[in-house]
Design an enzyme around this catalytic site. Sequence first.
Site, PDB file in Angstrom:
ATOM      1  N   ALA A 206       0.870  -1.189   0.000  1.00 23.62           N
ATOM      2  CA  ALA A 206       0.000   0.000   0.000  1.00 23.62           C
ATOM      3  C   ALA A 206       0.895   1.222   0.000  1.00 23.62           C
ATOM      4  O   ALA A 206       1.717   1.389   0.895  1.00 23.62           O
ATOM      5  CB  ALA A 206      -0.902  -0.001   1.229  1.00 23.62           C
ATOM      6  N   HIS A 207       0.770   2.029  -1.036  1.00 23.86           N
ATOM      7  CA  HIS A 207       1.632   3.211  -1.128  1.00 23.86           C
ATOM      8  C   HIS A 207       0.957   4.401  -1.806  1.00 23.86           C
ATOM      9  O   HIS A 207       1.529   5.484  -1.878  1.00 23.86           O
ATOM     10  CB  HIS A 207       2.898   2.878  -1.933  1.00 23.86           C
ATOM     11  CG  HIS A 207       2.641   2.738  -3.412  1.00 23.86           C
ATOM     12  ND1 HIS A 207       2.094   1.607  -3.955  1.00 23.86           N
ATOM     13  CD2 HIS A 207       2.832   3.600  -4.442  1.00 23.86           C
ATOM     14  CE1 HIS A 207       1.972   1.774  -5.270  1.00 23.86           C
ATOM     15  NE2 HIS A 207       2.407   2.973  -5.598  1.00 23.86           N
ATOM     16  N   ARG A 208      -0.264   4.215  -2.329  1.00 19.89           N
ATOM     17  CA  ARG A 208      -0.911   5.301  -3.072  1.00 19.89           C
ATOM     18  C   ARG A 208      -1.157   6.503  -2.187  1.00 19.89           C
ATOM     19  O   ARG A 208      -1.615   6.356  -1.039  1.00 19.89           O
ATOM     20  CB  ARG A 208      -2.283   4.847  -3.574  1.00 19.89           C
ATOM     21  CG  ARG A 208      -2.227   3.796  -4.582  1.00 19.89           C
ATOM     22  CD  ARG A 208      -2.236   4.367  -5.959  1.00 19.89           C
ATOM     23  NE  ARG A 208      -1.854   3.320  -6.868  1.00 19.89           N
ATOM     24  CZ  ARG A 208      -1.289   3.517  -8.046  1.00 19.89           C
ATOM     25  NH1 ARG A 208      -1.077   4.747  -8.466  1.00 19.89           N
ATOM     26  NH2 ARG A 208      -0.971   2.520  -8.810  1.00 19.89           N
ATOM     27  N   ASP A 283      -2.710  -1.810  -3.362  1.00 23.97           N
ATOM     28  CA  ASP A 283      -3.260  -0.675  -4.108  1.00 23.97           C
ATOM     29  C   ASP A 283      -2.369  -0.361  -5.305  1.00 23.97           C
ATOM     30  O   ASP A 283      -2.518   0.678  -5.943  1.00 23.97           O
ATOM     31  CB  ASP A 283      -3.453   0.558  -3.208  1.00 23.97           C
ATOM     32  CG  ASP A 283      -2.154   1.081  -2.617  1.00 23.97           C
ATOM     33  OD1 ASP A 283      -1.065   0.608  -2.998  1.00 23.97           O
ATOM     34  OD2 ASP A 283      -2.236   2.000  -1.769  1.00 23.97           O
TER      35      ASP A 283
END
Length: 360
Positions: A206-208, A283
Site C-alpha cells: 500500500a503506497h498510493r 493498491d
Amino acid sequence: MPSMLSFVLGTRPEIIKLSPVIRACERRDIPYTIIHTGQHYSEELDSVFFEQLDLQTPDYNLAIGSSTHGEQTGEMITQIESVLDSERPDVVLVQGDTNSVLAGSIAATKMDEIAVGHVESGLRSFDREMPEEINRRLADHAADYLFAPTEISRDQLLSEGLPDEWITVTGNTIVDAVQQNAEIAHERSHVLSDLDLDGPFALLTAHRAENVDARDRFKRLLDSVANAADEQELPVVYPIHPRAKKRLSEFDIDVPDSIDVVNPQDFLDFLVLEDEATIVFTDSGGVQEETCILRTPCVTLRDNTERPETVDVGANRIVGVESTDVLTGVNEMLATEQDWENPFGDGRAAERILNALGYE
Ligand code: UD1
Ligand code: UDP
C-alpha cells in the site's frame, strides 16, 4: 525505421516494465539511451532493479528527487528537453502514469522530429483525483505511438478520438517481465526463509497517496487487512514503500500485530512472495497485474481500478478499505478457482512495440 530510441523512466514500475523492451533492443542491436529522471533514487526502489534485470546504467541521471508535483514535473521537463536536444533520438519511449512519464511526454512531443511512444496506453480509472489518471491521459494525448495492452485500452483511446492507426495492441510488458524472471526467482530467492515464512501467509503493498497520505484512511486500511487476515489465520508481510513508511511514523500509527512491516523487496524476491502468497492485498497497479498473471487471488484496496481486465477474469476484487468490504472480498476470492486466463498477452509485448516502431 528510427535510428535511435531514448527511454525516459524514473520509478520502480517503469524500470521493471521497460526492462523487456530494453533487453529486446540489446538482442536486436537497436541503439538506445536511458534517461533516468531520478524520481526514485533510494537503492531499494532504483539501482537494485537495474542490477537484477541486467540493464545498463542510465546514460543520464537527472537526480530530480522528491518534491511537489509542479516542481518535480517542471524540473524534469526542463532537464529532459536539454538532454533530448543534444541526443536527438527519433523516438522517446515512456511507460505508465508517473510524473516522469508526464514530463518525458511533454518535453519530447514539442520537439521537432522527436516522436513519443506511450507504453501501457489507454488505461483509465476515471478518477481525476488521482495524479496518475491525469498523467496517463495527458501522456496518451501527447503520444504518436500508443501501445495499448488490451482491446479495452484500445477502445478507450478510440473513444477519446485518438486515431486507430496510432494504436497497437501489444499486451502488457509486465507479462514479458514475469515470464523472463519467475523461474529464476524461484531458483535464486531465499525470501521465504529470510522472512521466516514457513506456512501460508498474505502479502500487502500500500503506497498510493490517496491511501497513505491521510491518517484515518491509512489506519483503516491496516486494521481492515489485519482483521481479514486474522479471520483466515494468515500472517501478513508488508514490504513498505518509503512514502508509506514516512507516513506511518509521521502519523504515529500502531501497526496491528499480524502485519510484519519489512523493507521493499527486490523484483525476484517480490515475485516469489506474490506467487506463494495465499492472497495479496494491494493498491498497486503492477501488483494487480502480476497476481493475475501468477494466478494468486488479489483484493485491491481502492475504490476503482484502471485494470478492469483483472476483475473481469475473476482474479481481483475492488474492495476499498472498509473492514466488511475487505473481508467479503477475501472470502469471495478464496472461494474462487484460480483458473482464470491471463488477459495481458503472451509475453511478446516488447517485440510488438519494436515491430510497430518499424524494427521488423
Ligand atoms: C510514484 C508515482 C506512483 C507510482 C509509484 C511507484 C507519481 C505521481 N506517483 O509514487 O504513481 O505508483 O511512484 O512506486 O509519479 N521516496 C524515497 N525514496 C525514493 C523515492 C521516494 O524515500 O527513491 C519517498 C520520499 O519521501 C517522497 C515519497 O517517497 O516524498 C514519494 O515519492 P514520489 O516519487 O513523489 O511518489 P511515489 O509515492 O513514489
Ligand atoms: N515490487 C517490488 N518490490 C516490492 C514491491 C513491488 O519489486 O517490494 C514491484 C512489483 O513486482 C511490481 C512493481 O514493483 O512490478 C509495482 O510497483 P509499485 O507498486 O511501486 O507501482 P505501481 O505499479 O502502483 O505504479
